[in-house]
Design a protein around this motif. Sequence first.
Motif, PDB file in Angstrom:
ATOM      1  N   LEU A   1     -10.613  16.664 -40.591  1.00  0.00           N
ATOM      2  CA  LEU A   1      -9.316  16.086 -40.944  1.00  0.00           C
ATOM      3  C   LEU A   1      -8.241  16.419 -39.909  1.00  0.00           C
ATOM      4  O   LEU A   1      -7.312  15.642 -39.715  1.00  0.00           O
ATOM      5  N   ILE A   2      -8.376  17.592 -39.280  1.00  0.00           N
ATOM      6  CA  ILE A   2      -7.437  18.019 -38.239  1.00  0.00           C
ATOM      7  C   ILE A   2      -8.244  18.641 -37.105  1.00  0.00           C
ATOM      8  O   ILE A   2      -9.142  19.442 -37.353  1.00  0.00           O
ATOM      9  N   ARG A   3      -7.915  18.267 -35.876  1.00  0.00           N
ATOM     10  CA  ARG A   3      -8.514  18.907 -34.696  1.00  0.00           C
ATOM     11  C   ARG A   3      -7.390  19.198 -33.704  1.00  0.00           C
ATOM     12  O   ARG A   3      -6.646  18.307 -33.335  1.00  0.00           O
ATOM     13  N   ASN A   4      -7.276  20.470 -33.334  1.00  0.00           N
ATOM     14  CA  ASN A   4      -6.238  20.912 -32.392  1.00  0.00           C
ATOM     15  C   ASN A   4      -4.838  20.448 -32.809  1.00  0.00           C
ATOM     16  O   ASN A   4      -4.077  19.943 -31.994  1.00  0.00           O
ATOM     17  N   GLY A   5      -4.546  20.587 -34.080  1.00  0.00           N
ATOM     18  CA  GLY A   5      -3.214  20.279 -34.592  1.00  0.00           C
ATOM     19  C   GLY A   5      -2.943  18.803 -34.830  1.00  0.00           C
ATOM     20  O   GLY A   5      -1.877  18.441 -35.293  1.00  0.00           O
ATOM     21  N   ARG A   6      -3.906  17.957 -34.514  1.00  0.00           N
ATOM     22  CA  ARG A   6      -3.711  16.505 -34.665  1.00  0.00           C
ATOM     23  C   ARG A   6      -4.480  15.993 -35.883  1.00  0.00           C
ATOM     24  O   ARG A   6      -5.664  16.274 -36.041  1.00  0.00           O
ATOM     25  N   LEU A   7      -3.784  15.207 -36.702  1.00  0.00           N
ATOM     26  CA  LEU A   7      -4.401  14.622 -37.895  1.00  0.00           C
ATOM     27  C   LEU A   7      -5.400  13.544 -37.510  1.00  0.00           C
ATOM     28  O   LEU A   7      -5.152  12.752 -36.600  1.00  0.00           O
ATOM     29  N   ASN A   8      -6.494  13.491 -38.220  1.00  0.00           N
ATOM     30  CA  ASN A   8      -7.458  12.396 -38.102  1.00  0.00           C
ATOM     31  C   ASN A   8      -7.111  11.421 -39.228  1.00  0.00           C
ATOM     32  O   ASN A   8      -7.648  11.502 -40.328  1.00  0.00           O
ATOM     33  N   ARG A   9      -6.191  10.526 -38.937  1.00  0.00           N
ATOM     34  CA  ARG A   9      -5.685   9.621 -39.971  1.00  0.00           C
ATOM     35  C   ARG A   9      -6.775   8.702 -40.521  1.00  0.00           C
ATOM     36  O   ARG A   9      -6.749   8.342 -41.688  1.00  0.00           O
ATOM     37  N   ARG A  10      -7.721   8.334 -39.699  1.00  0.00           N
ATOM     38  CA  ARG A  10      -8.816   7.478 -40.153  1.00  0.00           C
ATOM     39  C   ARG A  10      -9.631   8.199 -41.236  1.00  0.00           C
ATOM     40  O   ARG A  10      -9.966   7.622 -42.262  1.00  0.00           O
ATOM     41  N   ALA A  11      -9.921   9.482 -41.002  1.00  0.00           N
ATOM     42  CA  ALA A  11     -10.670  10.266 -42.002  1.00  0.00           C
ATOM     43  C   ALA A  11      -9.850  10.459 -43.275  1.00  0.00           C
ATOM     44  O   ALA A  11     -10.388  10.387 -44.380  1.00  0.00           O
ATOM     45  N   LEU A  12      -8.545  10.688 -43.118  1.00  0.00           N
ATOM     46  CA  LEU A  12      -7.686  10.850 -44.296  1.00  0.00           C
ATOM     47  C   LEU A  12      -7.680   9.573 -45.136  1.00  0.00           C
ATOM     48  O   LEU A  12      -7.762   9.640 -46.365  1.00  0.00           O
ATOM     49  N   ARG A  13      -7.597   8.419 -44.473  1.00  0.00           N
ATOM     50  CA  ARG A  13      -7.630   7.141 -45.213  1.00  0.00           C
ATOM     51  C   ARG A  13      -8.986   6.959 -45.906  1.00  0.00           C
ATOM     52  O   ARG A  13      -9.045   6.556 -47.058  1.00  0.00           O
ATOM     53  N   ARG A  14     -10.053   7.240 -45.170  1.00  0.00           N
ATOM     54  CA  ARG A  14     -11.392   7.058 -45.725  1.00  0.00           C
ATOM     55  C   ARG A  14     -11.602   7.935 -46.971  1.00  0.00           C
ATOM     56  O   ARG A  14     -12.210   7.514 -47.940  1.00  0.00           O
TER      57      ARG A  14
END
Length: 180
Positions: free
Chosen positions: A107-120
């Motif tokens: 969901l987060i890598r190096n402080g950046r949100l994985n918005r695609r995973a959050l939506r999924r």
Amino acid sequence: MSEVAELFAREFPVWHMVVRGTLVYWFLLLVFRFVLRRDIGSMGVADLLFVVLVADASSNAMQGEYKSLDDGFVLLATLVAWNFALDWLSFHFEPVARFLEPRPEVLIRNGRLNRRALRREMITTDELRGKLREQGVADFSEVRVARLESDGTLSVFKKEKSEQASDHHQPPETSKPPAQ
């Protein structure tokens, strides 16, 4: 004494109860595995209500309105057997384990949100922030990796202090995917 005998008299053939139990078990397994979302390690009131209603509905579907304890024992034994068999198969065969358990989702890598995973996974940033706060994380920038595990829990690996300090001195990265 005849009342006690009636309690254990089978109303349906054993195969009938095994088929009913098997069909309902597999239907619910597929629904819970592929249709319902994994929540972040919590169960809300609506989720609890859903589980209770599913239990009641599946019970009625499996029972066929029987009144014999014997029929109930056969049905319960069928459900326990399927549960044990799938646990055993997933332990011994990786493809079965992959089919039954969803893979962890970053969901987060190096402080950046994985918005695609959050939506999924249908997880809002507010829900994610709340779960991070429970683990002592105040900001996404403190996170090296946060994963939603197959059981719905959130695993968080914080950045080292030196990583956090160096992040503040570098310009922010763009959200473009890396070149291949």
